[in-house]
Scaffold this active site. Structure first.
Site, PDB file in Angstrom:
ATOM      1  N   GLU A 167      37.972  48.112  33.249  1.00  0.00           N
ATOM      2  CA  GLU A 167      38.765  49.318  32.989  1.00  0.00           C
ATOM      3  C   GLU A 167      39.540  49.225  31.680  1.00  0.00           C
ATOM      4  OE1 GLU A 167      41.430  50.594  36.100  1.00  0.00           O
ATOM      5  OE2 GLU A 167      41.768  52.530  35.101  1.00  0.00           O
TER       6      GLU A 167
ATOM      7  N   GLU B 253      43.532  59.113  40.621  1.00  0.00           N
ATOM      8  CA  GLU B 253      44.555  58.097  40.869  1.00  0.00           C
ATOM      9  C   GLU B 253      45.940  58.691  40.629  1.00  0.00           C
ATOM     10  OE1 GLU B 253      43.653  53.571  39.718  1.00  0.00           O
ATOM     11  OE2 GLU B 253      43.560  54.909  38.013  1.00  0.00           O
TER      12      GLU B 253
HETATM   13 MN   LIG Z   1      42.714  53.718  36.483  1.00  0.00          MN
END
Ligand SMILES: [Mn+2]
Length: 288
Positions: free
Chosen positions: A151, A245
């Site tokens: 990420e 998220e």
């Molecule tokens: Mn994330």
């Protein structure tokens, strides 16, 4: 249409949680995927995993996994014993994801979170150690037939990779189709000159995608350029998961670690807000 998910920690104050009740919750809200913390699943007994796996299967909910590795598992560390511990943990995590019958694990799995480059150090040595560690981990990931997605996050949270281009270079060095890129709109908004170009740069290396507004509200509440983002996703032919998220609640481990210092709920019901955001995302994808 891409499958759409949501991260369980939207509803929790602690990282460790019983994920089972969230499976039926996200199903009722209309999601395809529940994203959970891989650290918790890695530490679970097989009978605890069976309980979650059975519920997900029963509800027809796919599970994806995310983690920011703690410092004791930093695979870029100068300390070889820390790297060894991190490599061993990531191998166990790949096996746990395989056991669950799942495919995708992502996050800050290439170092630790939050991670600051130690003063006066050359970043390249940390990247080199991370790549070397990941090359060892990825053999087990391949054997397990799962995927590890690195990420890209902003500079205040990590230093190894802050742009899509840096992540592509990293996964090319790892040299496995099982190591892919995870982009997140919240982080893209901070670091990239051009969000569309950043997604195109990831191209077929994109393995997972996180979405949220610039302040991590749920999609549809802010000024994120959703049309630009989903047009780029379509342009590269990305068929994978898109997981939101949102983080709205201050307090607890989650509020502390995500730096949520004000209540972003503004009186909203969390379930209703998640359902609204899901409809918004599906509509935006369709229109892009
Ligand atoms: Mn994330």
């Amino acid at each position: 249409m891409n499958k759409i998910g949501i991260y369980y920690a939207y509803w929790t104050h602690d990282w460790d949680a019983d994920f089972v009740p969230f499976v039926s919750k996200v199903k009722q809200l209309g999601f395809d995927i529940l994203e959970v913390n891989s650290g918790t699943v890695t530490k679970m007994s097989n009978s605890e995993r069976d309980r979650l796996k059975t519920e997900a299967h029963k509800q027809g909910i796919e599970l994806t996994y995310c983690i920011g590795l703690p410092h004791e598992y930093d695979i870029a560390s100068e300390d070889s014993s820390v790297r060894r511990a991190g490599i061993a943990f990531l191998k166990k995590s790949a096996e746990a994801v395989k056991y669950m019958g799942s495919k995708q694990l992502g996050g800050i799995i290439y170092s630790s979170w939050p991670g600051k480059l130690p003063g006066n150090k050359d970043k390249r040595a940390f990247v080199d150690r991370s790549v070397e560690s990941m090359r060892e981990v990825i053999k087990v990931v391949e054997d397990c037939e799962v995927f590890f997605n690195v990420e890209v996050v902003n500079r205040f949270e990590q230093y190894i990779m802050n742009t899509s281009a840096e992540a592509v270079e990293y996964v090319e060095r790892v040299g496995s189709d099982h190591c892919k890129v995870l982009l997140d709109s919240f982080h893209l908004n901070i670091e990239e000159d051009d969000i569309h170009a950043a997604i195109v740069t990831a191209g077929d290396r994109l393995g997972h995608f996180h979405i949220g507004e610039t302040n991590r509200r749920a999609p549809g509440r802010g000024r994120m350029p959703w049309n630009e983002i989903f047009a780029a996703i379509k342009q590269i032919g990305y068929q994978g998961a898109i997981s939101m998220e949102p983080f709205l609640m201050p307090g607890g481990e989650v509020g502390r670690d995500i730096s949520v210092y004000r209540d972003l709920r503004d009186g909203l019901d969390l379930d209703e807000e998640a359902g609204r955001a899901l409809k918004f995302v599906r509509q935006e994808i369709e229109q892009a």
